[in-house]
Design an enzyme around this catalytic site. Structure first.
Site, PDB file in Angstrom:
ATOM      1  N   SER A 189      18.557  -8.551 -54.048  1.00 41.47           N
ATOM      2  CA  SER A 189      16.867  -8.822 -54.087  1.00 41.47           C
ATOM      3  C   SER A 189      16.855 -10.279 -53.241  1.00 41.47           C
ATOM      4  O   SER A 189      15.916 -10.211 -52.368  1.00 41.47           O
ATOM      5  CB  SER A 189      16.216  -8.763 -55.373  1.00 41.47           C
ATOM      6  OG  SER A 189      14.789  -9.094 -55.311  1.00 41.47           O
ATOM      7  N   LYS A 193      15.723 -10.779 -48.877  1.00 39.14           N
ATOM      8  CA  LYS A 193      14.509 -11.527 -48.645  1.00 39.14           C
ATOM      9  C   LYS A 193      14.971 -12.682 -47.566  1.00 39.14           C
ATOM     10  O   LYS A 193      14.459 -13.067 -46.710  1.00 39.14           O
ATOM     11  CB  LYS A 193      13.720 -12.007 -49.645  1.00 39.14           C
ATOM     12  CG  LYS A 193      12.940 -10.735 -50.459  1.00 39.14           C
ATOM     13  CD  LYS A 193      12.064 -11.247 -51.573  1.00 39.14           C
ATOM     14  CE  LYS A 193      12.656 -11.785 -52.790  1.00 39.14           C
ATOM     15  NZ  LYS A 193      13.327 -10.652 -53.701  1.00 39.14           N
TER      16      LYS A 193
END
Length: 455
Positions: A189, A193
């Site tokens: 995660s 990003k």
């Protein structure tokens, strides 16, 4: 993989459930199925639980990260190659490092497309803090991001629907399936990003302590090593800092109050927090070293510090917030020397409570979890995702770890807009018991536990 060998989504889940390694094509098939809707919520929940229970190799994590990165559009900076940097923290109480850091790096001619997040649990979010500035917009189009980075050099904004949609979807499933704390899923995660931002260098700040996800230095170090390895596999030059989060960072906890403290550092006002300055200069200095702007970390630290002393970071902050929707009048007032005007913009609650020491001695610790909980329960954080924030709630510390203190001496001020004791009956008890005093002298707090990386 030939069509004859393509597994169904349930078969992929079963493979992971049985502890077998998924190859890159299988992971791409699963992430691609989110967009085509071949992957339903029940499939996603089952796969995330299988990944949580059976774990993932670093190769699997890298494949998951790249597949998530490629699930939507990506920022690209060919014209700024070698200069694009960012920093990410796993979250902490009083952690406003990004707010002065991004303008300081921009003042050093680096480019900082900082895609940031909101508060999680008792931890305040960078975007929430910035939204206490009237007019500040966190949602920008890709065109607005490109213009901001090209002209100002930095921006702090939210993840748009076009950027990494797979992460947004999977995080919502993780939140309701008790899989948030999986190291593999945390790493994918975070780094998906950051990979969307097309970075040349990255600092990762992994917290440990009572108010961090990782409670011990050992757990934080384990996560940091994996973050570092996967980031390097992605081609991003990275350093990981493991830092203490038992005690709040700086003097302020909240939203508007942390913007005030960030501005004070960028003005290099006397009395600003030493530990906040240390972390900003250290992490900024490391990014300058990673991008070959300096030859030593010491030179990097001083280069960041100089942007505060000469006002160039403050000017970049002024330009950044205008670029993100703040009026020129408010932006100018925020960087002025008129504290009353600044206070009228970044308003704090009218109801004040003092934390009073019951002992004489030296401050041994200040419980960041209790103080973070107070701010959250009084409206400065969210109890559920739909809650509106009260930006005026905050705590100002008057002392730091290691400072001497007398019995009955104030050590903190709590700001709230309503009767806090009715909204949170434990507030005064928690404020009082957050302070631990030692009869013998205490060494000043050392924030940085370990640094992982190689130049």
């Amino acid at each position: 993989m030939s069509s004859d060998n393509i597994l169904s989504i349930p078969d992929l889940i079963a493979k992971k459930r049985d502890g077998l390694e998924l190859n890159p094509e299988e992971i791409q098939q699963f992430i691609g199925g989110i967009k085509t809707r071949d992957v339903q919520d029940c499939h996603a929940g089952a796969m995330l639980m299988a990944m949580f229970l059976k774990g993932m190799t670093e190769g699997e994590i890298c494949s998951l990260t790249t597949s998530m990165r490629d699930s939507g559009e990506r920022l690209k900076w060919p014209q700024f190659r070698g200069l694009v940097v960012d920093k990410h923290s796993t979250g902490g109480i009083g952690d406003k490092i990004s707010i002065p850091l991004a303008p300081a790096l921009a003042a050093c001619q680096l480019k900082v497309p900082m895609m940031s997040g909101r508060g999680l649990g008792i931890t305040g979010g960078t975007l929430d803090k910035l939204e206490s500035i009237p007019g500040y917009r966190t949602q920008l189009t890709d065109e607005q991001i490109v213009k901001l980075i090209s002209t100002v050099g930095c921006g702090i904004f939210s993840q748009s629907p076009k950027l990494n949609p797979a992460d947004r979807y999977l995080y919502s499933i993780r939140d309701v399936t008790a899989t948030v704390s999986s190291n593999a899923l945390i790493i994918s995660s975070i780094l998906s990003k950051k990979a969307v931002e097309d970075l040349d260098a990255l600092i990762l700040d992994v917290k440990y302590g009572i108010s961090a996800v990782m409670k011990t230095p050992e757990l934080a170090e384990n996560l940091a090593h994996s973050l570092y390895k996967v980031s390097e596999m992605l081609g991003i030059r990275t350093y990981c800092y493991i830092t203490e989060m038992n005690n709040p960072i700086g003097y302020c906890i909240g939203n508007a109050i942390e913007i005030q403290e960030s501005i004070d550092l960028m003005k290099y006002k006397s009395g600003h927090s030493n530990d906040l300055e240390e972390l900003v200069c250290e992490q900024g200095g490391r990014l300058l070293l990673l991008t070959d702007k300096v030859k030593t970390i010491e030179q990097g630290r001083e280069m960041i510090r100089e942007t505060f002393k000469n006002g160039s970071a403050l000017q970049k902050f002024h330009d950044m917030i205008i670029g993100q929707g703040v009026s020129e009048t408010i932006a100018k007032q925020l960087i002025s020397d008129d504290e009353s005007i600044i206070g009228s913009i970044l308003k704090l609650g009218d109801v004040h409570y003092q934390g009073i020491s019951s002992d004489t001695g030296f401050i041994q610790s200040i419980d960041s979890f209790k103080l973070g909980t107070i701010v959250q329960r009084l409206g400065g954080g969210r109890l559920k995702s739909t809650d509106k924030l009260d930006y005026s709630v905050g705590i100002r510390l008057l002392k730091h770890v290691g400072d001497p203190i007398q019995q009955n001496e104030p050590w903190a001020i709590l700001y709230a807009d309503t009767d806090a004791t009715q909204r949170y009956p434990k507030v005064l008890d928690d404020l009082t018991t957050s302070l631990i005093v030692s009869s013998s002298s205490v060494e000043p707090l050392q924030r940085i536990y370990k640094v992982i990386g190689s130049t």
